[in-house]
Write an enzyme that holds these catalytic residues in place. Structure first.
Site, PDB file in Angstrom:
ATOM      1  CB  ALA A 141      -0.721  -0.091   1.227  1.00  8.97           C
ATOM      2  CD  GLN A 159      -0.408  -8.745 -34.410  1.00  9.08           C
ATOM      3  OE1 GLN A 159      -0.993  -8.283 -35.285  1.00  9.08           O
ATOM      4  NE2 GLN A 159       0.564  -8.281 -33.870  1.00  9.08           N
ATOM      5  CE  LYS A 182      -6.253 -14.162  -9.976  1.00  5.30           C
ATOM      6  NZ  LYS A 182      -6.437 -13.394  -8.709  1.00  5.30           N
TER       7      LYS A 182
HETATM    8  P1  FAD Z   1       1.722  -4.408   5.467  1.00  5.72           P
HETATM    9  O1  FAD Z   1       2.321  -5.094   4.254  1.00  5.72           O
HETATM   10  O2  FAD Z   1       1.750  -4.788   6.785  1.00  5.72           O
HETATM   11  O3  FAD Z   1       2.866  -2.925   5.570  1.00  5.72           O
HETATM   12  C1  FAD Z   1       2.686  -2.032   6.902  1.00  5.72           C
HETATM   13  C2  FAD Z   1       3.802  -1.127   6.677  1.00  5.72           C
HETATM   14  O4  FAD Z   1       3.876  -0.356   7.793  1.00  5.72           O
HETATM   15  C3  FAD Z   1       5.303  -1.827   6.837  1.00  5.72           C
HETATM   16  O5  FAD Z   1       6.183  -1.308   6.085  1.00  5.72           O
HETATM   17  C4  FAD Z   1       5.756  -1.667   8.370  1.00  5.72           C
HETATM   18  O6  FAD Z   1       7.192  -1.869   8.690  1.00  5.72           O
HETATM   19  C5  FAD Z   1       4.995  -0.453   8.598  1.00  5.72           C
HETATM   20  N1  FAD Z   1       4.683  -0.047   9.930  1.00  5.72           N
HETATM   21  C6  FAD Z   1       3.839  -0.631  10.738  1.00  5.72           C
HETATM   22  N2  FAD Z   1       3.924   0.124  11.998  1.00  5.72           N
HETATM   23  C7  FAD Z   1       4.951   0.910  11.753  1.00  5.72           C
HETATM   24  C8  FAD Z   1       5.580   2.032  12.904  1.00  5.72           C
HETATM   25  N3  FAD Z   1       5.221   1.812  14.134  1.00  5.72           N
HETATM   26  N4  FAD Z   1       6.864   2.305  12.384  1.00  5.72           N
HETATM   27  C9  FAD Z   1       7.085   2.364  11.240  1.00  5.72           C
HETATM   28  N5  FAD Z   1       6.505   1.557  10.350  1.00  5.72           N
HETATM   29  C10 FAD Z   1       5.628   1.026  10.399  1.00  5.72           C
HETATM   30  N6  FAD Z   1      -4.068  -9.017  -1.452  1.00  5.72           N
HETATM   31  C11 FAD Z   1      -4.329  -9.032  -2.687  1.00  5.72           C
HETATM   32  O7  FAD Z   1      -4.439  -8.005  -3.597  1.00  5.72           O
HETATM   33  N7  FAD Z   1      -4.219 -10.359  -3.419  1.00  5.72           N
HETATM   34  C12 FAD Z   1      -3.804 -11.400  -2.480  1.00  5.72           C
HETATM   35  O8  FAD Z   1      -3.640 -12.533  -3.048  1.00  5.72           O
HETATM   36  C13 FAD Z   1      -3.894 -11.433  -1.164  1.00  5.72           C
HETATM   37  N8  FAD Z   1      -3.665 -12.288  -0.125  1.00  5.72           N
HETATM   38  C14 FAD Z   1      -3.615 -11.786   0.959  1.00  5.72           C
HETATM   39  C15 FAD Z   1      -3.511 -13.196   1.894  1.00  5.72           C
HETATM   40  C16 FAD Z   1      -3.384 -12.998   3.199  1.00  5.72           C
HETATM   41  C17 FAD Z   1      -3.439 -14.189   4.195  1.00  5.72           C
HETATM   42  C18 FAD Z   1      -3.494 -11.677   3.744  1.00  5.72           C
HETATM   43  C19 FAD Z   1      -3.827 -11.320   5.229  1.00  5.72           C
HETATM   44  C20 FAD Z   1      -3.740 -10.584   2.930  1.00  5.72           C
HETATM   45  C21 FAD Z   1      -3.757 -10.798   1.538  1.00  5.72           C
HETATM   46  N9  FAD Z   1      -3.890  -9.711   0.625  1.00  5.72           N
HETATM   47  C22 FAD Z   1      -4.136  -9.854  -0.582  1.00  5.72           C
HETATM   48  C23 FAD Z   1      -3.788  -8.303   1.223  1.00  5.72           C
HETATM   49  C24 FAD Z   1      -2.437  -7.952   0.932  1.00  5.72           C
HETATM   50  O9  FAD Z   1      -1.569  -8.491   1.680  1.00  5.72           O
HETATM   51  C25 FAD Z   1      -2.135  -6.395   1.311  1.00  5.72           C
HETATM   52  O10 FAD Z   1      -3.399  -5.625   0.574  1.00  5.72           O
HETATM   53  C26 FAD Z   1      -0.973  -5.645   0.909  1.00  5.72           C
HETATM   54  O11 FAD Z   1       0.090  -6.522   1.485  1.00  5.72           O
HETATM   55  C27 FAD Z   1      -0.829  -4.448   1.307  1.00  5.72           C
HETATM   56  O12 FAD Z   1      -0.471  -4.435   2.865  1.00  5.72           O
HETATM   57  P2  FAD Z   1      -0.196  -3.062   3.669  1.00  5.72           P
HETATM   58  O13 FAD Z   1       0.742  -2.217   2.813  1.00  5.72           O
HETATM   59  O14 FAD Z   1      -1.541  -2.506   3.718  1.00  5.72           O
HETATM   60  O15 FAD Z   1       0.335  -3.665   4.934  1.00  5.72           O
END
Ligand code: FAD
Length: 500
Positions: free
Chosen positions: A24, A152, A86
Site C-alpha cells: 500500500a 493480434q 493470471k
Molecule cells: P503491510 O504489508 O503490513 O505494511 C505495513 C507497513 O507499515 C510496513 O512497512 C511496516 O514496517 C510499516 N509500519 C507499521 N508500523 C510501523 C511503525 N510503528 N513505524 C514505522 N513503520 C511501521 N491482497 C491481494 O490483492 N491479493 C492477494 O492475493 C492477497 N492475499 C492475502 C493473503 C492474506 C492471508 C492476507 C492477510 C492478505 C492478503 N492480501 C492480498 C492483502 C495484501 O496482503 C495487502 O493488501 C498488501 O500486502 C498491503 O499491505 P499493507 O501495505 O497495507 O500492509
C-alpha cells in the site's frame, strides 16, 4: 488557522507523509510522486524491524491500468517481480467436495442486443444445443489448458501473480526516481493538534519528527494513525466472513507455473496456491472458531508441494472496514483501511482505487465535503466486493462441517440476497458502473456454485434451433480456435520476459 466555511484548518496541502512501506505504502508513493511529485513533497517512513505482512501476491486485471499510469513496462515488471500471468481463479471443492470451476477474467459468449449471453446459453441447454458454459470464454479455456500469449486481434483480459517483496522494491525505485524521500525508522508517537485533532507529525523512536499536511496510513493491520491515534471505529463483517487467521509460506515450484490462482476449500477455510516464476506462494486461511491453529497448519503442511523456502508464519485479521477511511487529514490505504479476505484477490485493487480517487480529488485544502465524497464512494465499492466474496460461501452445497453448515444458512446482506434472488428467478444480473465485478464474474461464480436460473429472458425464443445452434456454435468455434493458437504459458513467458 481555521477556514470560516469548513471549520477545518485552511493549511494548503503540500507535504504528504506516507506511514508504512508495504504494498500500500509503495503503491501510494509511486503514484503520487509520478503524478503530483512536482507539486508535493512526499516522504515515506517504514520500519525494517516491523517488516510487512508478507503476502498479497495475486492481483486482478485493473492493475494494468495502474501500471499504465506509472508508465511501467510489462516485460520489466514481470522480470523484476518474477511475475506470472493470471487468467482467473480455480475454485476447488467449493460447491461440493471434488467439484471445480474457474472464475476467469474476460467475457463469456457475446451479448445479443436483446439480452445477455447467458439467456441464449440457457435456451441452448434446454434444446440440447449448447456445450458447457465454459466453452464460450477464451480466457477460461486458456487457463484450463495452461496457455497464454499476447494475441493480434484479441486482447486477453489478464492479471498477474507477483512476488510482493520484489514488487515493493520495484515501486520504491520508481518512487525515489520521482523524488519521494524514504526514511527508515520506527514511529513511536503520532502528534495531533489539540484543537482540531489533525495529525501534525510522526515522531520516530530515535527522536526525529516528520511533519506533514496530509498523512497516509499504510501501517497495515496496526492502523497506527487512523485507528490507534484518531480512534476511527471498525465495522466488523466476521458474521459473513468467518475466516480470521492464516498461515503463509513459500515453496519451491515442482512444475511450470499455471496461469491461474488455486483456491482449495477445506472443512473450515481454504488454501491458496499462487505460482510465480521462481517459487510458489501458499497459505491457508481459516476460522479459529472452527479449527485449531495446529490442525490448520498440519493440514496445510501435509498438502503443500515442493520444499519449504520460508517457514509458515501466522497472520491474524478481522474482516471489515474502517467507518471512515479518510478522517481529518489522514487517509488509510490497504490493510489499515479495510480487509475482505483474500479469496478474490481484491485488496491490491482497493488500494489502487483509493490512490486513484485520492489523486483525482486531491485537496488544495482539506474539506468536509471532499472527505465525505471519498468515504461514500469507497464504502459502496467495499460493499460490492464484500458481497461478491460472501457469495462463494453462501451459495455452497456443502454441509459436511459446522463451518459450511453455518455459511450455507447465514442471513446474507440484503444487497447480496437481492442479486442471488434476481439471478435464480430471472437469469439476470446487473452491474453499476462503479462496481468492480461485472456480469461475467457474477454469472460464472453463481453458476459455478450451483445456482441455476428458474426462468430466462424470452428473446432466445425468437431464434429457431438452427439459428441458435449456429450462434452458439460459432462462438464456441472461435474460442476453441483462439485458445488453440496459444503456446504453453511458461514457454511464452520465458521468451517474453526472462526472469532476472
Ligand atoms: P503491510 O504489508 O503490513 O505494511 C505495513 C507497513 O507499515 C510496513 O512497512 C511496516 O514496517 C510499516 N509500519 C507499521 N508500523 C510501523 C511503525 N510503528 N513505524 C514505522 N513503520 C511501521 N491482497 C491481494 O490483492 N491479493 C492477494 O492475493 C492477497 N492475499 C492475502 C493473503 C492474506 C492471508 C492476507 C492477510 C492478505 C492478503 N492480501 C492480498 C492483502 C495484501 O496482503 C495487502 O493488501 C498488501 O500486502 C498491503 O499491505 P499493507 O501495505 O497495507 O500492509
Amino acid at each position: 488557522m481555521l477556514d470560516a466555511v469548513t471549520s477545518l484548518p485552511s493549511t494548503p496541502v503540500r507535504r504528504v507523509v506516507i506511514a508504512g512501506g508495504g504494498t500500500a505504502g509503495w503503491m501510494a508513493a509511486a503514484a503520487l510522486s509520478k503524478v503530483l511529485g512536482k507539486a508535493l513533497q512526499i516522504t515515506l517512513v517504514e520500519s525494517e524491524e516491523i517488516g510487512t505482512v508478507g503476502v498479497g501476491e495475486a492481483t486482478i486485471p485493473s492493475l494494468a491500468t495502474f501500471h499504465r499510469l506509472l508508465e511501467i513496462d510489462e516485460r520489466e515488471f514481470l522480470s523484476a517481480t518474477q511475475g506470472t500471468i493470471k487468467l482467473g481463479i480455480s475454485f476447488e471443492n467449493w460447491r461440493t467436495e471434488q467439484h471445480r470451476y474457474i472464475h476467469s477474467f474476460g467475457t463469456t459468449g457475446q451479448d445479443h442486443w436483446t439480452a445477455g449471453f447467458q439467456h441464449f446459453w440457457l435456451k441452448g441447454r434446454e434444446r440440447g444445443l449448447a456445450g458447457s458454459y465454459d466453452d464460450y470464454c477464451i480466457e477460461l479455456q486458456a487457463a484450463l489448458h495452461d496457455r497464454f500469449a499476447h494475441l493480434q486481434g484479441y486482447r486477453m483480459n489478464y492479471a498477474y501473480h507477483l512476488d510482493a517483496s520484489y514488487y515493493a522494491r520495484y515501486l520504491r525505485q520508481l518512487s525515489e526516481r520521482h523524488g519521494c524521500r524514504r526514511i527508515e525508522g520506527k514511529i513511536a508517537q503520532v502528534h495531533t493538534d489539540a484543537a482540531t485533532g489533525f495529525i501534525t507529525g510522526l515522531q520516530l523512536e530515535r527522536g526525529e519528527l516528520i511533519e506533514g499536511d496530509l498523512f497516509i496510513d499504510c501501517t497495515g493491520f496496526r492502523a497506527l494513525l487512523i485507528g490507534q491515534t484518531l480512534g476511527v471505529g471498525f465495522e466488523d463483517w466476521s458474521h459473513w466472513l468467518l475466516n480470521d487467521r492464516a498461515f503463509a509460506t513459500q515453496t519451491t515450484a515442482v512444475r511450470d507455473a499455471v496461469p491461474y490462482t488455486r483456491a482449495i476449500a477445506e472443512p473450515w477455510g481454504w488454501q491458496w496456491r499462487i505460482p510465480l516464476q521462481h517459487r510458489v506462494g501458499n497459505g491457508v486461511v481459516y476460522s479459529s472458531k472452527y479449527v485449531s491453529d495446529e490442525e490448520a497448519k498440519a493440514r496445510f503442511l501435509a498438502t503443500a508441494e515442493g520444499e519449504i523456502i520460508k517457514a509458515p508464519f501466522p497472520i491474524s485479521f478481522r474482516p471489515g472496514r474502517r467507518m471512515e477511511c479518510w478522517n481529518r487529514n489522514c487517509v488509510a490505504l490497504g490493510l489499515a483501511g479495510s480487509f475482505i479476505e483474500p479469496l478474490e484477490s481484491t485488496t491490491i485493487h482497493l488500494i489502487q482505487r483509493g490512490i486513484t480517487r485520492l489523486m483525482q480529488s486531491f485537496p488544495a485544502v482539506i474539506t468536509r465535503v471532499g472527505i465525505d465524497q471519498y468515504n461514500t464512494q469507497l464504502a459502496d465499492e467495499l460493499q460490492h466486493v464484500r458481497d461478491f466474496v460472501v457469495l462463494h460461501y453462501a451459495a455452497t452445497e456443502r454441509r459436511d462441517s459446522p463451518y459450511w453448515e453455518y455459511v450455507a444458512n447465514m442471513t446474507l446482506p440484503a444487497t447480496l440476497q437481492h442479486r442471488i434472488d434476481l439471478f435464480r428467478q430471472t437469469g439476470t444480473v446487473f452491474h453499476a458502473p462503479q462496481e468492480l465485478f461485472a456480469e461475467n464474474s457474477w454469472i460464472q461464480v453463481m453458476m459455478g456454485q450451483g445456482i441455476v436460473p428458474r426462468h430466462r429472458h424470452p428473446a432466445p425464443d425468437l431464434m429457431g434451433d438452427a439459428e441458435l445452434s449456429a450462434f452458439l456454435g460459432s462462438i464456441a468455434k472461435r474460442v476453441r480456435e483462439t485458445a488453440a493458437q496459444l503456446p504453453p504459458h511458461m514457454d511464452y513467458l520465458r521468451r517474453y520476459s526472462p526472469a532476472q
